[in-house]
Scaffold this motif. Structure first.
Motif, PDB file in Angstrom:
ATOM      1  N   TYR A 279     -53.974 -45.902  -4.847  1.00  0.00           N
ATOM      2  CA  TYR A 279     -54.435 -46.944  -3.650  1.00  0.00           C
ATOM      3  C   TYR A 279     -55.605 -47.643  -4.340  1.00  0.00           C
ATOM      4  O   TYR A 279     -56.668 -46.899  -4.950  1.00  0.00           O
ATOM      5  CB  TYR A 279     -54.838 -46.102  -2.788  1.00  0.00           C
ATOM      6  CG  TYR A 279     -53.883 -45.056  -2.019  1.00  0.00           C
ATOM      7  CD1 TYR A 279     -53.003 -45.725  -0.998  1.00  0.00           C
ATOM      8  CD2 TYR A 279     -53.374 -43.982  -2.455  1.00  0.00           C
ATOM      9  CE1 TYR A 279     -51.970 -45.237  -0.642  1.00  0.00           C
ATOM     10  CE2 TYR A 279     -52.392 -43.228  -1.968  1.00  0.00           C
ATOM     11  CZ  TYR A 279     -51.511 -43.616  -0.828  1.00  0.00           C
ATOM     12  OH  TYR A 279     -50.525 -42.875  -0.376  1.00  0.00           O
ATOM     13  N   TYR A 280     -55.460 -48.716  -4.129  1.00  0.00           N
ATOM     14  CA  TYR A 280     -56.592 -49.640  -4.775  1.00  0.00           C
ATOM     15  C   TYR A 280     -57.173 -50.546  -3.510  1.00  0.00           C
ATOM     16  O   TYR A 280     -56.442 -51.029  -2.548  1.00  0.00           O
ATOM     17  CB  TYR A 280     -56.117 -50.766  -5.701  1.00  0.00           C
ATOM     18  CG  TYR A 280     -54.915 -51.488  -5.417  1.00  0.00           C
ATOM     19  CD1 TYR A 280     -55.030 -52.918  -4.995  1.00  0.00           C
ATOM     20  CD2 TYR A 280     -53.575 -50.854  -5.637  1.00  0.00           C
ATOM     21  CE1 TYR A 280     -53.608 -53.670  -4.786  1.00  0.00           C
ATOM     22  CE2 TYR A 280     -52.432 -51.809  -5.266  1.00  0.00           C
ATOM     23  CZ  TYR A 280     -52.389 -53.102  -4.982  1.00  0.00           C
ATOM     24  OH  TYR A 280     -51.435 -53.848  -4.748  1.00  0.00           O
ATOM     25  N   TYR A 281     -58.488 -50.579  -3.840  1.00  0.00           N
ATOM     26  CA  TYR A 281     -59.200 -50.913  -2.412  1.00  0.00           C
ATOM     27  C   TYR A 281     -60.088 -52.286  -2.638  1.00  0.00           C
ATOM     28  O   TYR A 281     -60.396 -52.677  -3.629  1.00  0.00           O
ATOM     29  CB  TYR A 281     -60.428 -50.008  -2.137  1.00  0.00           C
ATOM     30  CG  TYR A 281     -59.858 -48.699  -1.664  1.00  0.00           C
ATOM     31  CD1 TYR A 281     -59.999 -48.015  -0.375  1.00  0.00           C
ATOM     32  CD2 TYR A 281     -59.118 -47.563  -2.277  1.00  0.00           C
ATOM     33  CE1 TYR A 281     -59.561 -47.154   0.412  1.00  0.00           C
ATOM     34  CE2 TYR A 281     -58.308 -46.458  -1.778  1.00  0.00           C
ATOM     35  CZ  TYR A 281     -58.754 -46.262  -0.407  1.00  0.00           C
ATOM     36  OH  TYR A 281     -58.232 -45.153   0.005  1.00  0.00           O
ATOM     37  N   VAL A 282     -60.250 -52.821  -1.311  1.00  0.00           N
ATOM     38  CA  VAL A 282     -61.365 -53.931  -1.611  1.00  0.00           C
ATOM     39  C   VAL A 282     -62.391 -53.603  -0.294  1.00  0.00           C
ATOM     40  O   VAL A 282     -61.923 -53.440   0.848  1.00  0.00           O
ATOM     41  CB  VAL A 282     -60.724 -55.348  -0.940  1.00  0.00           C
ATOM     42  CG1 VAL A 282     -61.502 -56.439  -0.819  1.00  0.00           C
ATOM     43  CG2 VAL A 282     -59.580 -55.901  -2.299  1.00  0.00           C
ATOM     44  N   ARG A 283     -63.606 -53.661  -0.788  1.00  0.00           N
ATOM     45  CA  ARG A 283     -64.715 -53.228   0.498  1.00  0.00           C
ATOM     46  C   ARG A 283     -65.867 -53.852  -0.277  1.00  0.00           C
ATOM     47  O   ARG A 283     -66.141 -53.982  -1.291  1.00  0.00           O
ATOM     48  CB  ARG A 283     -64.945 -51.649   0.205  1.00  0.00           C
ATOM     49  CG  ARG A 283     -65.343 -51.008  -1.099  1.00  0.00           C
ATOM     50  CD  ARG A 283     -65.170 -49.697  -1.352  1.00  0.00           C
ATOM     51  NE  ARG A 283     -65.894 -49.114  -2.585  1.00  0.00           N
ATOM     52  CZ  ARG A 283     -65.571 -48.119  -3.189  1.00  0.00           C
ATOM     53  NH1 ARG A 283     -64.958 -47.076  -2.500  1.00  0.00           N
ATOM     54  NH2 ARG A 283     -66.021 -47.748  -4.454  1.00  0.00           N
ATOM     55  N   HIS A 284     -66.881 -54.100   0.982  1.00  0.00           N
ATOM     56  CA  HIS A 284     -68.057 -54.672   0.713  1.00  0.00           C
ATOM     57  C   HIS A 284     -68.837 -53.406   0.457  1.00  0.00           C
ATOM     58  O   HIS A 284     -68.580 -52.393   0.911  1.00  0.00           O
ATOM     59  CB  HIS A 284     -68.438 -55.389   1.947  1.00  0.00           C
ATOM     60  CG  HIS A 284     -69.785 -56.112   1.991  1.00  0.00           C
ATOM     61  ND1 HIS A 284     -71.027 -55.679   2.180  1.00  0.00           N
ATOM     62  CD2 HIS A 284     -69.792 -57.549   1.438  1.00  0.00           C
ATOM     63  CE1 HIS A 284     -71.782 -56.543   1.899  1.00  0.00           C
ATOM     64  NE2 HIS A 284     -71.251 -57.686   1.461  1.00  0.00           N
ATOM     65  N   MET A 285     -70.141 -53.809  -0.184  1.00  0.00           N
ATOM     66  CA  MET A 285     -71.068 -52.784  -0.483  1.00  0.00           C
ATOM     67  C   MET A 285     -71.567 -52.176   0.479  1.00  0.00           C
ATOM     68  O   MET A 285     -71.713 -50.761   0.783  1.00  0.00           O
ATOM     69  CB  MET A 285     -72.230 -53.355  -1.262  1.00  0.00           C
ATOM     70  CG  MET A 285     -72.044 -53.828  -2.717  1.00  0.00           C
ATOM     71  SD  MET A 285     -71.526 -52.166  -3.595  1.00  0.00           S
ATOM     72  CE  MET A 285     -72.932 -51.223  -3.611  1.00  0.00           C
ATOM     73  N   ASP A 286     -71.858 -52.872   1.683  1.00  0.00           N
ATOM     74  CA  ASP A 286     -72.187 -52.068   3.003  1.00  0.00           C
ATOM     75  C   ASP A 286     -71.136 -51.039   3.596  1.00  0.00           C
ATOM     76  O   ASP A 286     -71.478 -50.423   4.292  1.00  0.00           O
ATOM     77  CB  ASP A 286     -72.435 -53.313   4.184  1.00  0.00           C
ATOM     78  CG  ASP A 286     -73.829 -53.916   3.677  1.00  0.00           C
ATOM     79  OD1 ASP A 286     -74.498 -53.764   2.859  1.00  0.00           O
ATOM     80  OD2 ASP A 286     -74.042 -54.816   4.311  1.00  0.00           O
ATOM     81  N   GLU A 287     -69.749 -51.381   2.999  1.00  0.00           N
ATOM     82  CA  GLU A 287     -68.708 -50.502   3.729  1.00  0.00           C
ATOM     83  C   GLU A 287     -68.514 -49.187   2.675  1.00  0.00           C
ATOM     84  O   GLU A 287     -67.840 -48.517   3.148  1.00  0.00           O
ATOM     85  CB  GLU A 287     -67.462 -51.384   3.874  1.00  0.00           C
ATOM     86  CG  GLU A 287     -67.638 -52.376   4.679  1.00  0.00           C
ATOM     87  CD  GLU A 287     -66.293 -53.503   4.779  1.00  0.00           C
ATOM     88  OE1 GLU A 287     -65.990 -53.927   5.660  1.00  0.00           O
ATOM     89  OE2 GLU A 287     -65.771 -53.406   3.594  1.00  0.00           O
ATOM     90  N   ARG A 288     -69.232 -49.226   1.782  1.00  0.00           N
ATOM     91  CA  ARG A 288     -68.978 -48.210   0.755  1.00  0.00           C
ATOM     92  C   ARG A 288     -69.040 -46.714   1.515  1.00  0.00           C
ATOM     93  O   ARG A 288     -68.080 -45.758   1.050  1.00  0.00           O
ATOM     94  CB  ARG A 288     -69.859 -48.223  -0.481  1.00  0.00           C
ATOM     95  CG  ARG A 288     -69.424 -47.106  -1.755  1.00  0.00           C
ATOM     96  CD  ARG A 288     -70.208 -47.728  -2.842  1.00  0.00           C
ATOM     97  NE  ARG A 288     -69.662 -47.048  -4.138  1.00  0.00           N
ATOM     98  CZ  ARG A 288     -69.595 -47.447  -5.331  1.00  0.00           C
ATOM     99  NH1 ARG A 288     -70.073 -48.471  -5.608  1.00  0.00           N
ATOM    100  NH2 ARG A 288     -69.282 -46.446  -6.358  1.00  0.00           N
ATOM    101  N   GLU A 289     -70.156 -46.280   2.034  1.00  0.00           N
ATOM    102  CA  GLU A 289     -70.253 -45.161   2.447  1.00  0.00           C
ATOM    103  C   GLU A 289     -68.884 -44.792   3.350  1.00  0.00           C
ATOM    104  O   GLU A 289     -68.272 -43.612   3.343  1.00  0.00           O
ATOM    105  CB  GLU A 289     -71.310 -44.803   3.082  1.00  0.00           C
ATOM    106  CG  GLU A 289     -72.524 -44.485   2.308  1.00  0.00           C
ATOM    107  CD  GLU A 289     -73.741 -43.821   3.201  1.00  0.00           C
ATOM    108  OE1 GLU A 289     -73.557 -43.228   3.948  1.00  0.00           O
ATOM    109  OE2 GLU A 289     -74.823 -44.494   2.918  1.00  0.00           O
TER     110      GLU A 289
END
Length: 313
Positions: free
Chosen positions: A5-15
């Motif tokens: 699974y490959y992801y796209v996420r903002h740094m604020d969403e990492r946790e």
């Protein structure tokens, strides 16, 4: 079979993303991808961009081409190959258009089946990560949550559809294992809409008649159906497998410590697993009531933070 699974996420969403990974797959990854045996629809997660069913792994392009050439493709299927290195994967920077087209041609020419670049029955993907090529069938994720952003009834303090979808996955990672889920402080129904779109058997309640009406209207607007009851959490009758409870009370509503404790105790009574969303620390109260905190994360948006706390009794 393993799946990547490959992801796209903002740094604020990492946790939050990593908390969702742990819920769905039993482990998390610091990188924006994860390899696991579990197969889920990539559209379940607001962060997953796609899923690659791994048919072949190879250390070199030459080895990959040889293995693809000897792979038994179905003769009644047509195929199209896409290189997935079109975004950065941390240290593995995205490939140029020229690089991606080159490997699509070299690997694609080894496919011993009919190729259809416009209407394939099977989409194939190849991706290079940390010294390994992965090849197989790819399924792209759909941003279902994005279509839910424009609700007929809005509420300024409501969770975003994107965050609500992640919270549902954190609360209910195995939909087939639950029979009854509740959002007993449902507001205008953001969590309900995301849960219903995934087939989660959820219902809602709230103490505010206006937001109950708004929740029902939003649910109907997207073609879903469930019960939304005008009822304080103290009068909700369990048991439920899971409860999802957003607690933005002390900022936006005058709720005493005693009332907050009553809400937390009611949550303990009605559900064996509860995911709380809070804007201030409630961990000590939860533990005093008897909850075990099994995981948590902070959801950030600019300077505003919400705690996501996963509890079991």
């Amino acid at each position: 079979m393993n799946y990547l699974y490959y992801y796209v996420r903002h740094m604020d969403e990492r946790e939050v993303c990593e908390l969702e990974m742990r819920a769905l797959f039993g482990k998390s990854s610091n990188a924006p991808y994860i390899i696991t045996e579990r197969c889920i629809e990539p559209s379940r997660s607001p962060f997953i961009k796609g899923r690659l069913a791994i048919w072949i792994e190879a250390d070199t392009e030459k080895d990959l081409i040889e293995r693809v050439a000897s792979y038994s493709f179905k003769t009644d299927e047509t195929y199209k190959l896409t290189c997935l290195n079109e975004v950065d994967f941390d240290d593995e920077k995205k490939w140029s258009h020229t690089q991606r087209r080159q490997i699509e041609r070299s690997v694609g020419s080894a496919i011993t089946a009919e190729v259809d670049l416009h209407n394939p029955t099977v989409e194939l993907g190849v991706i290079y990560l940390e010294g390994t090529y992965y090849f197989g069938a790819v399924q792209k994720g759909e941003a279902v949550w994005f279509h839910h952003q424009q609700k007929p009834r809005m509420y300024s303090t409501a969770l975003s559809s994107r965050l609500a979808r992640a919270i549902v996955n954190i609360a209910v990672p195995h939909i087939e294992a639950v029979e009854k889920v509740i959002d007993p402080c449902c507001g205008i129904g953001t969590v309900l809409v995301e849960a219903l779109s995934m087939g989660v058997p959820i219902e809602g309640s709230d103490v505010n008649p206006l937001v109950c009406d708004g929740s029902r209207e939003n649910i109907a607007h997207f073609g879903y159906d469930t019960s939304v009851t005008l009822c304080p959490i103290e009068r909700v009758e369990g048991p439920y497998d899971v409860a999802i409870i957003d607690l933005p009370y002390n900022l936006f509503t005058h709720v005493t410590d005693e009332q907050l404790t009553s809400i937390l105790k009611s949550a303990y009574r009605i559900a064996s697993r509860v995911v709380f969303v809070a804007i201030e620390s409630v961990e000590e109260q939860l533990q005093q009531i008897g909850f075990t905190i099994v995981d948590e994360a902070i959801a950030r948006k600019a300077k505003f933070e919400r705690k996501i706390i996963v509890c079991e009794r």
